[in-house]
Design a protein around this motif. Structure first.
Motif, PDB file in Angstrom:
ATOM      1  N   VAL A   1      -1.891  -1.927  11.662  1.00 57.28           N
ATOM      2  CA  VAL A   1      -3.041  -0.688  11.699  1.00 57.28           C
ATOM      3  C   VAL A   1      -3.496  -0.897  10.291  1.00 57.28           C
ATOM      4  CG1 VAL A   1      -2.917   1.754  11.363  1.00 57.28           C
ATOM      5  CG2 VAL A   1      -1.272   0.722  13.096  1.00 57.28           C
ATOM      6  N   ASN A   2      -4.707  -1.087   9.800  1.00 59.39           N
ATOM      7  CA  ASN A   2      -5.352  -1.309   8.772  1.00 59.39           C
ATOM      8  C   ASN A   2      -4.467  -2.015   7.825  1.00 59.39           C
ATOM      9  OD1 ASN A   2      -7.351  -0.976   6.830  1.00 59.39           O
ATOM     10  ND2 ASN A   2      -6.594   1.051   5.954  1.00 59.39           N
ATOM     11  N   GLY A   3      -4.162  -3.249   8.172  1.00 57.17           N
ATOM     12  CA  GLY A   3      -3.068  -4.109   7.260  1.00 57.17           C
ATOM     13  C   GLY A   3      -2.154  -4.547   8.180  1.00 57.17           C
ATOM     14  N   SER A   4      -0.797  -4.446   7.714  1.00 62.98           N
ATOM     15  CA  SER A   4       0.235  -4.415   8.801  1.00 62.98           C
ATOM     16  C   SER A   4       1.360  -3.569   8.035  1.00 62.98           C
ATOM     17  CB  SER A   4       0.602  -5.887   8.780  1.00 62.98           C
ATOM     18  OG  SER A   4       1.718  -6.147   9.465  1.00 62.98           O
ATOM     19  N   SER A   5       2.087  -3.251   8.941  1.00 60.95           N
ATOM     20  CA  SER A   5       3.290  -2.206   8.697  1.00 60.95           C
ATOM     21  C   SER A   5       4.646  -2.877   9.347  1.00 60.95           C
ATOM     22  CB  SER A   5       3.172  -0.843   9.338  1.00 60.95           C
ATOM     23  OG  SER A   5       3.847  -0.020   8.483  1.00 60.95           O
ATOM     24  N   LEU A   6       5.584  -2.982   8.719  1.00 67.66           N
ATOM     25  CA  LEU A   6       6.703  -3.528   9.133  1.00 67.66           C
ATOM     26  C   LEU A   6       7.961  -2.394   8.923  1.00 67.66           C
ATOM     27  CD1 LEU A   6       6.911  -6.963   7.144  1.00 67.66           C
ATOM     28  CD2 LEU A   6       6.164  -6.483   9.535  1.00 67.66           C
TER      29      LEU A   6
ATOM     30  N   ILE B   1       7.408  -0.388   5.311  1.00 61.18           N
ATOM     31  CA  ILE B   1       6.587  -1.011   4.261  1.00 61.18           C
ATOM     32  C   ILE B   1       5.189  -1.302   4.821  1.00 61.18           C
ATOM     33  CG2 ILE B   1       7.247  -3.331   4.402  1.00 61.18           C
ATOM     34  CD1 ILE B   1       7.130  -3.775   1.380  1.00 61.18           C
ATOM     35  N   HIS B   2       3.945  -0.820   4.149  1.00 56.74           N
ATOM     36  CA  HIS B   2       2.652  -1.212   4.547  1.00 56.74           C
ATOM     37  C   HIS B   2       1.982  -1.944   3.704  1.00 56.74           C
ATOM     38  CE1 HIS B   2      -1.492  -0.289   5.328  1.00 56.74           C
ATOM     39  NE2 HIS B   2      -1.151  -0.064   6.806  1.00 56.74           N
ATOM     40  N   PHE B   3       1.333  -3.071   4.363  1.00 53.49           N
ATOM     41  CA  PHE B   3       0.759  -4.033   3.295  1.00 53.49           C
ATOM     42  C   PHE B   3      -0.749  -3.671   3.334  1.00 53.49           C
ATOM     43  CE2 PHE B   3       4.707  -6.662   4.435  1.00 53.49           C
ATOM     44  CZ  PHE B   3       4.930  -6.495   3.007  1.00 53.49           C
ATOM     45  N   ARG B   4      -1.363  -3.748   2.231  1.00 53.65           N
ATOM     46  CA  ARG B   4      -2.883  -3.441   2.060  1.00 53.65           C
ATOM     47  C   ARG B   4      -3.953  -4.467   2.890  1.00 53.65           C
ATOM     48  NH1 ARG B   4      -4.784  -2.003  -3.422  1.00 53.65           N
ATOM     49  NH2 ARG B   4      -3.490  -0.349  -3.036  1.00 53.65           N
ATOM     50  N   ASN B   5      -4.831  -4.070   3.704  1.00 53.52           N
ATOM     51  CA  ASN B   5      -5.720  -5.088   4.353  1.00 53.52           C
ATOM     52  C   ASN B   5      -6.733  -5.476   3.355  1.00 53.52           C
ATOM     53  OD1 ASN B   5      -6.961  -6.447   6.208  1.00 53.52           O
ATOM     54  ND2 ASN B   5      -8.172  -4.798   7.051  1.00 53.52           N
TER      55      ASN B   5
ATOM     56  N   MET C   1       9.522   0.999  -6.075  1.00 58.65           N
ATOM     57  CA  MET C   1       8.269   0.674  -6.690  1.00 58.65           C
ATOM     58  C   MET C   1       7.935   1.015  -8.125  1.00 58.65           C
ATOM     59  SD  MET C   1       6.724  -0.091  -3.781  1.00 58.65           S
ATOM     60  CE  MET C   1       8.274  -0.905  -3.135  1.00 58.65           C
ATOM     61  N   ASN C   2       7.008   0.310  -8.591  1.00 60.58           N
ATOM     62  CA  ASN C   2       6.625   0.629 -10.119  1.00 60.58           C
ATOM     63  C   ASN C   2       6.140   2.153 -10.319  1.00 60.58           C
ATOM     64  OD1 ASN C   2       6.791  -1.919 -10.749  1.00 60.58           O
ATOM     65  ND2 ASN C   2       4.908  -2.463 -10.227  1.00 60.58           N
ATOM     66  N   LYS C   3       6.735   2.818 -11.190  1.00 57.12           N
ATOM     67  CA  LYS C   3       6.645   4.222 -11.634  1.00 57.12           C
ATOM     68  C   LYS C   3       5.140   4.520 -12.231  1.00 57.12           C
ATOM     69  CE  LYS C   3      11.060   4.902 -10.750  1.00 57.12           C
ATOM     70  NZ  LYS C   3      11.108   4.260  -9.660  1.00 57.12           N
TER      71      LYS C   3
ATOM     72  N   ASP D   1       0.709  -1.330  -0.083  1.00 56.03           N
ATOM     73  CA  ASP D   1       0.085   0.070   0.029  1.00 56.03           C
ATOM     74  C   ASP D   1       0.863   1.360   0.028  1.00 56.03           C
ATOM     75  OD1 ASP D   1      -2.527   1.139  -0.183  1.00 56.03           O
ATOM     76  OD2 ASP D   1      -2.668   1.361   2.042  1.00 56.03           O
ATOM     77  N   GLU D   2       1.893   1.285   0.716  1.00 51.61           N
ATOM     78  CA  GLU D   2       2.721   2.423   0.914  1.00 51.61           C
ATOM     79  C   GLU D   2       4.198   1.890   1.479  1.00 51.61           C
ATOM     80  OE1 GLU D   2       2.402   6.543   3.521  1.00 51.61           O
ATOM     81  OE2 GLU D   2       1.172   4.848   3.651  1.00 51.61           O
ATOM     82  N   VAL D   3       5.006   2.602   0.985  1.00 51.31           N
ATOM     83  CA  VAL D   3       6.535   2.598   1.446  1.00 51.31           C
ATOM     84  C   VAL D   3       7.125   3.809   1.915  1.00 51.31           C
ATOM     85  CG1 VAL D   3       6.905   0.526  -0.015  1.00 51.31           C
ATOM     86  CG2 VAL D   3       7.523   2.730  -0.801  1.00 51.31           C
ATOM     87  N   SER D   4       8.165   3.714   2.850  1.00 56.14           N
ATOM     88  CA  SER D   4       8.979   5.124   3.144  1.00 56.14           C
ATOM     89  C   SER D   4       9.557   5.699   1.893  1.00 56.14           C
ATOM     90  CB  SER D   4       9.846   4.662   4.085  1.00 56.14           C
ATOM     91  OG  SER D   4      10.947   3.670   3.481  1.00 56.14           O
ATOM     92  N   PRO D   5       9.716   7.070   2.160  1.00 58.03           N
ATOM     93  CA  PRO D   5      10.366   7.832   0.966  1.00 58.03           C
ATOM     94  C   PRO D   5      11.730   7.267   0.435  1.00 58.03           C
ATOM     95  CG  PRO D   5       9.593   9.204   2.386  1.00 58.03           C
ATOM     96  CD  PRO D   5       9.408   7.782   2.975  1.00 58.03           C
TER      97      PRO D   5
END
Length: 143
Positions: free
Chosen positions: A96-101, A108-112, A53-55, A43-47
């Motif tokens: 948190v709404n999925g999982s964040s490592l 890295i945040h994984f989508r729920n 990530m794919n462009k 879902d999201e990664v740190s800057p």
């Protein structure tokens, strides 16, 4: 540490083995009922990980593999593969709404989603392995 594992490199295998241990044997994998997760949607990664990530507006996937002293997160970007190596002592997990490592100043945040829910048993196993590792270094209780 993040490695570009698109092509086979013997040095990478040695680095990974030094940081988080050698892969489990076949017997150990069977006893643990598997050591890898199914692929999950990122879902999201740190800057500082945006370059992996794919462009375009493609969906980014990753999966996790357990090792004796840590985990490997394998990220797929088109034809490239990246492996983020995280020792257990650096790993922090948030649900948190999925999982964040989180580790090493990155996250890295994984989508729920359905794929994340299929990995619930894997995350339980990951937490158990982390606790087992941390208990090796626990301070004795004073009386």
């Amino acid at each position: 540490m993040i490695l570009n594992t698109t092509h086979n490199n013997p040095e990478h295998k040695q680095i990974i083995a030094d940081l988080i241990g050698s892969p489990y044997s076949l017997v150990q994998k069977l006893k643990m009922k598997g050591i890898g997760s199914k692929r999950m949607i990122i879902d999201e990664v740190s800057p500082n990980m945006q370059n992996m990530m794919n462009k375009v507006s493609d969906i980014n996937y990753a999966n996790i593999e357990l090792r004796p002293k840590g985990i490997m997160i394998m990220i797929n970007q088109g034809l490239n593969n990246f492996t983020w190596i995280i020792p257990y002592y650096q790993l922090v997990i948030y649900k948190v709404n999925g999982s964040s490592l989180h580790a090493q100043g990155r996250f890295i945040h994984f989508r729920n989603s359905k794929t994340f829910k299929e990995n619930k048993r894997f995350f339980d196993k990951l937490l158990d392995e982390k606790v087992k590792y941390d208990m090796q270094f626990a301070m004795p209780q004073s009386v």
